[in-house]
Design a protein around this motif. Sequence first.
Motif, PDB file in Angstrom:
ATOM      1  N   GLY A  18       1.698   0.384  16.733  1.00 19.50           N
ATOM      2  CA  GLY A  18       3.112   0.645  16.461  1.00 19.50           C
ATOM      3  C   GLY A  18       3.418   0.583  14.981  1.00 19.50           C
ATOM      4  N   ALA A  19       2.828  -0.400  14.295  1.00 20.66           N
ATOM      5  CA  ALA A  19       3.031  -0.524  12.851  1.00 20.66           C
ATOM      6  C   ALA A  19       2.383   0.654  12.132  1.00 20.66           C
ATOM      7  CB  ALA A  19       2.452  -1.846  12.351  1.00 20.66           C
ATOM      8  N   ARG A  20       1.219   1.077  12.627  1.00 20.69           N
ATOM      9  CA  ARG A  20       0.525   2.202  11.999  1.00 20.69           C
ATOM     10  C   ARG A  20       1.331   3.481  12.165  1.00 20.69           C
ATOM     11  NH1 ARG A  20      -5.530   2.815  11.577  1.00 20.69           N
ATOM     12  NH2 ARG A  20      -5.642   4.626  10.257  1.00 20.69           N
ATOM     13  N   SER A  21       1.846   3.745  13.350  1.00 23.03           N
ATOM     14  CA  SER A  21       2.619   4.969  13.550  1.00 23.03           C
ATOM     15  C   SER A  21       3.923   4.923  12.758  1.00 23.03           C
ATOM     16  CB  SER A  21       2.883   5.218  15.031  1.00 23.03           C
ATOM     17  OG  SER A  21       3.651   4.176  15.587  1.00 23.03           O
ATOM     18  N   ASP A  22       4.497   3.727  12.578  1.00 24.37           N
ATOM     19  CA  ASP A  22       5.699   3.594  11.743  1.00 24.37           C
ATOM     20  C   ASP A  22       5.362   3.941  10.299  1.00 24.37           C
ATOM     21  OD1 ASP A  22       8.428   2.829  11.128  1.00 24.37           O
ATOM     22  OD2 ASP A  22       7.580   1.013  10.233  1.00 24.37           O
ATOM     23  N   ALA A  23       4.214   3.475   9.817  1.00 23.93           N
ATOM     24  CA  ALA A  23       3.785   3.776   8.444  1.00 23.93           C
ATOM     25  C   ALA A  23       3.492   5.264   8.302  1.00 23.93           C
ATOM     26  CB  ALA A  23       2.559   2.943   8.084  1.00 23.93           C
ATOM     27  N   GLU A  24       2.855   5.855   9.298  1.00 19.30           N
ATOM     28  CA  GLU A  24       2.562   7.294   9.253  1.00 19.30           C
ATOM     29  C   GLU A  24       3.852   8.112   9.278  1.00 19.30           C
ATOM     30  OE1 GLU A  24      -0.074   7.943  12.513  1.00 19.30           O
ATOM     31  OE2 GLU A  24      -1.777   7.028  11.487  1.00 19.30           O
ATOM     32  N   ARG A  25       4.805   7.693  10.077  1.00 19.06           N
ATOM     33  CA  ARG A  25       6.090   8.391  10.138  1.00 19.06           C
ATOM     34  C   ARG A  25       6.807   8.304   8.790  1.00 19.06           C
ATOM     35  NH1 ARG A  25       8.186   5.891  14.174  1.00 19.06           N
ATOM     36  NH2 ARG A  25       9.543   4.516  13.023  1.00 19.06           N
ATOM     37  N   HIS A  26       6.783   7.132   8.183  1.00 15.14           N
ATOM     38  CA  HIS A  26       7.421   6.963   6.873  1.00 15.14           C
ATOM     39  C   HIS A  26       6.739   7.854   5.835  1.00 15.14           C
ATOM     40  CE1 HIS A  26       9.574   5.092   3.580  1.00 15.14           C
ATOM     41  NE2 HIS A  26       8.421   4.998   2.948  1.00 15.14           N
ATOM     42  N   LEU A  27       5.407   7.919   5.882  1.00 13.31           N
ATOM     43  CA  LEU A  27       4.666   8.765   4.946  1.00 13.31           C
ATOM     44  C   LEU A  27       5.055  10.224   5.131  1.00 13.31           C
ATOM     45  CD1 LEU A  27       2.514   9.226   2.804  1.00 13.31           C
ATOM     46  CD2 LEU A  27       0.813   9.246   4.651  1.00 13.31           C
ATOM     47  N   GLU A  28       5.118  10.702   6.358  1.00 15.84           N
ATOM     48  CA  GLU A  28       5.496  12.096   6.619  1.00 15.84           C
ATOM     49  C   GLU A  28       6.913  12.380   6.140  1.00 15.84           C
ATOM     50  OE1 GLU A  28       3.593  14.623   7.500  1.00 15.84           O
ATOM     51  OE2 GLU A  28       1.934  13.203   7.435  1.00 15.84           O
ATOM     52  N   GLU A  29       7.833  11.453   6.375  1.00 13.73           N
ATOM     53  CA  GLU A  29       9.212  11.627   5.903  1.00 13.73           C
ATOM     54  C   GLU A  29       9.265  11.644   4.380  1.00 13.73           C
ATOM     55  OE1 GLU A  29      11.373   8.447   7.753  1.00 13.73           O
ATOM     56  OE2 GLU A  29      11.308   9.394   9.739  1.00 13.73           O
ATOM     57  N   SER A  30       8.463  10.788   3.751  1.00 14.58           N
ATOM     58  CA  SER A  30       8.420  10.737   2.289  1.00 14.58           C
ATOM     59  C   SER A  30       7.873  12.038   1.718  1.00 14.58           C
ATOM     60  CB  SER A  30       7.550   9.564   1.812  1.00 14.58           C
ATOM     61  OG  SER A  30       8.104   8.340   2.231  1.00 14.58           O
ATOM     62  N   LEU A  31       6.805  12.551   2.327  1.00 15.70           N
ATOM     63  CA  LEU A  31       6.232  13.818   1.865  1.00 15.70           C
ATOM     64  C   LEU A  31       7.227  14.963   2.027  1.00 15.70           C
ATOM     65  CD1 LEU A  31       2.593  13.511   3.213  1.00 15.70           C
ATOM     66  CD2 LEU A  31       3.346  13.417   0.829  1.00 15.70           C
ATOM     67  N   ALA A  32       7.964  14.960   3.117  1.00 15.38           N
ATOM     68  CA  ALA A  32       8.976  15.997   3.331  1.00 15.38           C
ATOM     69  C   ALA A  32      10.065  15.904   2.257  1.00 15.38           C
ATOM     70  CB  ALA A  32       9.584  15.871   4.729  1.00 15.38           C
ATOM     71  N   SER A  33      10.446  14.698   1.888  1.00 17.77           N
ATOM     72  CA  SER A  33      11.467  14.519   0.851  1.00 17.77           C
ATOM     73  C   SER A  33      10.957  14.977  -0.509  1.00 17.77           C
ATOM     74  CB  SER A  33      11.892  13.053   0.772  1.00 17.77           C
ATOM     75  OG  SER A  33      12.529  12.664   1.963  1.00 17.77           O
TER      76      SER A  33
END
Length: 57
Positions: free
Chosen positions: A6-21
Amino acid sequence: MSENQGARSDAERHLEESLASVREALSGLRYGNVSLTIHEGRVVQIDVTEKKRLKPN
Protein backbone atom coordinates in the motif's frame (compact mmCIF):
# COMPACT_ATOMS: atom_id res chain seq x y z
CA MET A 1 -2.65 -6.11 0.06
CA SER A 2 0.07 -5.71 2.67
CA GLU A 3 0.92 -2.41 4.32
CA ASN A 4 4.24 -2.30 2.43
CA GLN A 5 2.46 -2.75 -0.92
CA GLY A 6 0.00 0.00 0.00
CA ALA A 7 2.83 2.38 0.83
CA ARG A 8 4.61 1.44 -2.39
CA SER A 9 1.54 2.06 -4.56
CA ASP A 10 0.99 5.39 -2.76
CA ALA A 11 4.59 6.37 -3.58
CA GLU A 12 4.16 5.23 -7.19
CA ARG A 13 0.92 7.19 -7.50
CA HIS A 14 2.60 10.31 -6.11
CA LEU A 15 5.48 9.87 -8.57
CA GLU A 16 3.08 9.56 -11.53
CA GLU A 17 1.15 12.65 -10.39
CA SER A 18 4.42 14.55 -9.98
CA LEU A 19 5.60 13.56 -13.45
CA ALA A 20 2.27 14.65 -14.92
CA SER A 21 2.62 18.03 -13.19
CA VAL A 22 6.17 18.48 -14.52
CA ARG A 23 4.99 17.60 -18.05
CA GLU A 24 2.23 20.19 -17.73
CA ALA A 25 4.73 22.81 -16.54
CA LEU A 26 7.00 22.06 -19.50
CA SER A 27 4.29 22.04 -22.16
CA GLY A 28 4.23 25.38 -23.88
CA LEU A 29 7.32 26.68 -22.08
CA ARG A 30 9.74 27.95 -24.70
CA TYR A 31 12.28 29.81 -22.54
CA GLY A 32 12.58 29.60 -18.80
CA ASN A 33 13.16 27.40 -15.79
CA VAL A 34 11.30 24.66 -13.98
CA SER A 35 12.43 24.08 -10.41
CA LEU A 36 11.33 21.19 -8.19
CA THR A 37 11.31 21.30 -4.40
CA ILE A 38 11.67 17.88 -2.80
CA HIS A 39 10.88 17.16 0.84
CA GLU A 40 11.44 13.70 2.31
CA GLY A 41 11.76 12.21 -1.17
CA ARG A 42 8.51 13.70 -2.50
CA VAL A 43 7.88 16.59 -4.87
CA VAL A 44 6.15 19.28 -2.83
CA GLN A 45 6.48 22.32 -5.09
CA ILE A 46 7.02 23.15 -8.75
CA ASP A 47 8.16 26.66 -9.67
CA VAL A 48 7.99 27.81 -13.30
CA THR A 49 9.78 30.95 -14.43
CA GLU A 50 8.98 31.91 -18.00
CA LYS A 51 11.15 34.30 -19.96
CA LYS A 52 9.79 36.34 -22.83
CA ARG A 53 12.15 37.04 -25.69
CA LEU A 54 11.62 40.45 -27.27
CA LYS A 55 12.51 41.04 -30.90
CA PRO A 56 15.12 43.76 -31.41
CA ASN A 57 13.94 46.91 -33.22
